[in-house]
Design a protein around this motif. Structure first.
Motif, PDB file in Angstrom:
ATOM      1  N   UNK A 273      85.625 -45.426  17.438  1.00 41.33           N
ATOM      2  CA  UNK A 273      86.372 -45.071  16.233  1.00 41.33           C
ATOM      3  C   UNK A 273      85.862 -43.750  15.657  1.00 41.33           C
ATOM      4  N   UNK A 274      84.561 -43.552  15.687  1.00 44.82           N
ATOM      5  CA  UNK A 274      83.994 -42.307  15.174  1.00 44.82           C
ATOM      6  C   UNK A 274      84.107 -41.161  16.175  1.00 44.82           C
ATOM      7  N   UNK A 275      83.967 -41.485  17.443  1.00 47.02           N
ATOM      8  CA  UNK A 275      84.032 -40.430  18.466  1.00 47.02           C
ATOM      9  C   UNK A 275      85.447 -39.891  18.652  1.00 47.02           C
ATOM     10  N   UNK A 276      86.438 -40.689  18.254  1.00 45.49           N
ATOM     11  CA  UNK A 276      87.835 -40.288  18.426  1.00 45.49           C
ATOM     12  C   UNK A 276      88.219 -39.019  17.687  1.00 45.49           C
ATOM     13  N   UNK A 277      87.479 -38.659  16.692  1.00 44.29           N
ATOM     14  CA  UNK A 277      87.805 -37.444  15.932  1.00 44.29           C
ATOM     15  C   UNK A 277      87.370 -36.170  16.651  1.00 44.29           C
ATOM     16  N   UNK A 278      86.543 -36.320  17.683  1.00 41.04           N
ATOM     17  CA  UNK A 278      86.043 -35.157  18.425  1.00 41.04           C
ATOM     18  C   UNK A 278      86.785 -35.072  19.760  1.00 41.04           C
ATOM     19  N   UNK A 279      87.872 -34.299  19.761  1.00 41.72           N
ATOM     20  CA  UNK A 279      88.772 -34.289  20.911  1.00 41.72           C
ATOM     21  C   UNK A 279      88.583 -33.093  21.837  1.00 41.72           C
ATOM     22  N   UNK A 280      87.828 -32.113  21.408  1.00 36.95           N
ATOM     23  CA  UNK A 280      87.660 -30.909  22.216  1.00 36.95           C
ATOM     24  C   UNK A 280      86.209 -30.774  22.645  1.00 36.95           C
ATOM     25  N   UNK A 281      85.975 -29.887  23.556  1.00 37.43           N
ATOM     26  CA  UNK A 281      84.607 -29.637  23.983  1.00 37.43           C
ATOM     27  C   UNK A 281      84.062 -28.352  23.380  1.00 37.43           C
ATOM     28  N   UNK A 282      84.463 -28.104  22.158  1.00 33.87           N
ATOM     29  CA  UNK A 282      83.903 -26.966  21.428  1.00 33.87           C
ATOM     30  C   UNK A 282      82.534 -27.371  20.890  1.00 33.87           C
ATOM     31  N   UNK A 283      81.737 -26.389  20.525  1.00 34.98           N
ATOM     32  CA  UNK A 283      80.372 -26.666  20.081  1.00 34.98           C
ATOM     33  C   UNK A 283      80.319 -27.656  18.921  1.00 34.98           C
ATOM     34  N   UNK A 284      81.211 -27.503  17.936  1.00 27.13           N
ATOM     35  CA  UNK A 284      81.158 -28.404  16.780  1.00 27.13           C
ATOM     36  C   UNK A 284      81.498 -29.842  17.187  1.00 27.13           C
TER      37      UNK A 284
ATOM     38  N   UNK B 142      79.651 -35.390  18.446  1.00 22.32           N
ATOM     39  CA  UNK B 142      79.450 -36.515  19.364  1.00 22.32           C
ATOM     40  C   UNK B 142      77.972 -36.897  19.434  1.00 22.32           C
ATOM     41  N   UNK B 143      77.125 -35.888  19.519  1.00 29.38           N
ATOM     42  CA  UNK B 143      75.682 -36.145  19.557  1.00 29.38           C
ATOM     43  C   UNK B 143      75.198 -36.852  18.311  1.00 29.38           C
ATOM     44  N   UNK B 144      75.734 -36.483  17.172  1.00 27.49           N
ATOM     45  CA  UNK B 144      75.364 -37.109  15.900  1.00 27.49           C
ATOM     46  C   UNK B 144      75.783 -38.584  15.877  1.00 27.49           C
ATOM     47  N   UNK B 145      76.991 -38.861  16.370  1.00 26.83           N
ATOM     48  CA  UNK B 145      77.466 -40.254  16.429  1.00 26.83           C
ATOM     49  C   UNK B 145      76.559 -41.079  17.343  1.00 26.83           C
ATOM     50  N   UNK B 146      76.203 -40.531  18.490  1.00 28.43           N
ATOM     51  CA  UNK B 146      75.332 -41.259  19.416  1.00 28.43           C
ATOM     52  C   UNK B 146      73.975 -41.561  18.783  1.00 28.43           C
ATOM     53  N   UNK B 147      73.405 -40.572  18.094  1.00 28.25           N
ATOM     54  CA  UNK B 147      72.110 -40.778  17.432  1.00 28.25           C
ATOM     55  C   UNK B 147      72.232 -41.885  16.382  1.00 28.25           C
ATOM     56  N   UNK B 148      73.355 -41.921  15.678  1.00 27.57           N
ATOM     57  CA  UNK B 148      73.585 -42.935  14.641  1.00 27.57           C
ATOM     58  C   UNK B 148      73.509 -44.352  15.218  1.00 27.57           C
TER      59      UNK B 148
ATOM     60  N   UNK C 216      70.924 -40.302  25.510  1.00 27.32           N
ATOM     61  CA  UNK C 216      71.707 -40.178  24.279  1.00 27.32           C
ATOM     62  C   UNK C 216      71.213 -39.042  23.392  1.00 27.32           C
ATOM     63  N   UNK C 217      69.940 -38.776  23.420  1.00 23.05           N
ATOM     64  CA  UNK C 217      69.400 -37.761  22.506  1.00 23.05           C
ATOM     65  C   UNK C 217      69.550 -36.377  23.126  1.00 23.05           C
ATOM     66  N   UNK C 218      69.145 -35.403  22.414  1.00 24.28           N
ATOM     67  CA  UNK C 218      69.202 -34.040  22.926  1.00 24.28           C
ATOM     68  C   UNK C 218      70.346 -33.230  22.365  1.00 24.28           C
ATOM     69  N   UNK C 219      70.865 -33.648  21.243  1.00 23.37           N
ATOM     70  CA  UNK C 219      71.870 -32.818  20.567  1.00 23.37           C
ATOM     71  C   UNK C 219      73.279 -33.018  21.066  1.00 23.37           C
ATOM     72  N   UNK C 220      73.941 -31.912  21.359  1.00 23.52           N
ATOM     73  CA  UNK C 220      75.377 -31.937  21.644  1.00 23.52           C
ATOM     74  C   UNK C 220      75.685 -32.617  22.975  1.00 23.52           C
ATOM     75  N   UNK C 221      76.872 -33.237  23.029  1.00 25.18           N
ATOM     76  CA  UNK C 221      77.311 -33.956  24.218  1.00 25.18           C
ATOM     77  C   UNK C 221      78.756 -33.577  24.540  1.00 25.18           C
ATOM     78  N   UNK C 222      79.012 -33.377  25.826  1.00 25.17           N
ATOM     79  CA  UNK C 222      80.390 -33.118  26.251  1.00 25.17           C
ATOM     80  C   UNK C 222      81.163 -34.429  26.233  1.00 25.17           C
ATOM     81  N   UNK C 223      82.463 -34.304  26.272  1.00 27.16           N
ATOM     82  CA  UNK C 223      83.285 -35.518  26.297  1.00 27.16           C
ATOM     83  C   UNK C 223      83.020 -36.324  27.567  1.00 27.16           C
ATOM     84  N   UNK C 224      82.718 -35.667  28.662  1.00 26.35           N
ATOM     85  CA  UNK C 224      82.409 -36.362  29.924  1.00 26.35           C
ATOM     86  C   UNK C 224      81.102 -37.146  29.808  1.00 26.35           C
ATOM     87  N   UNK C 225      80.105 -36.578  29.169  1.00 29.00           N
ATOM     88  CA  UNK C 225      78.833 -37.283  28.965  1.00 29.00           C
ATOM     89  C   UNK C 225      79.032 -38.518  28.085  1.00 29.00           C
TER      90      UNK C 225
END
Length: 172
Positions: free
Chosen positions: A69-80, A85-91, A106-115
């Motif tokens: 539900x939270x990850x659904x808002x991140x639809x592109x692989x842009x930096x933001x 996505x990384x923030x949601x995973x950490x949560x 899971x850690x390490x900051x930003x994540x691509x949609x594939x990850x």
């Protein structure tokens, strides 16, 4: 009644035990009931294990639903989006770890949609394994219950046989 010249009264006297003075049929019935009680306890433990597996599958699915539900808002692989996505995973990382999910990637900051797709797919796989394991456990449970029923039925038959013998002796 005698068997090979030995009366059943001498056979049934196992001195110093709870079986002392019992007929062979009653001893057999008591043993069968005891084994049946063991099978019943094993079945109860299997039910408890199955409930725990079912609860874990529900918790994993719930976690996955909330994450998606939270990850659904991140639809592109842009930096933001990668950072989001990384923030949601950490949560959700500590909750996932408590449920037995490998969170090492899971850690390490930003994540691509594939990850993220690989991570959520892993959680879904764990939940499916719980459900699959429950199906296997159900077969074992049915086996324990079948054994329990067999032993209780056997004990009942032994008691019935003992009563028939006693009735036959009483008539003579």
């Amino acid at each position: 009644m005698s068997v090979a010249g030995v009366s059943t009264s001498s056979i049934n006297a196992i001195k110093g035990t709870e079986f002392e003075g019992m007929s062979i049929q009653m001893m057999a019935a008591m043993v069968m009931l005891e084994v049946g009680a063991t099978k019943k306890k094993e079945a109860e433990m299997k039910i408890s294990d199955m409930k725990a597996q079912n609860d874990k599958a529900k918790q994993l699915n719930n976690l996955l639903d909330r994450m998606n539900a939270e990850l659904g808002q991140y639809t592109k692989d842009e930096d933001k989006d990668k950072v989001g996505r990384g923030t949601v995973l950490i949560k959700y990382m500590f909750e996932a770890k408590a449920l037995g999910v490998d969170v090492s990637n899971w850690s390490g900051g930003s994540k691509t949609s594939e990850q993220v797709r690989a991570i959520t797919s892993g959680i879904q796989h764990l939940a499916e394994n719980c459900n699959s394991d429950n199906q296997t456990q159900m077969v074992k449970l049915q086996d324990f219950m079948g054994q329990y029923n067999s032993f209780v039925s056997g004990a009942s038959d032994q008691i019935k046989n003992a009563n028939q013998i006693l009735q036959g002796l009483a008539k003579n």
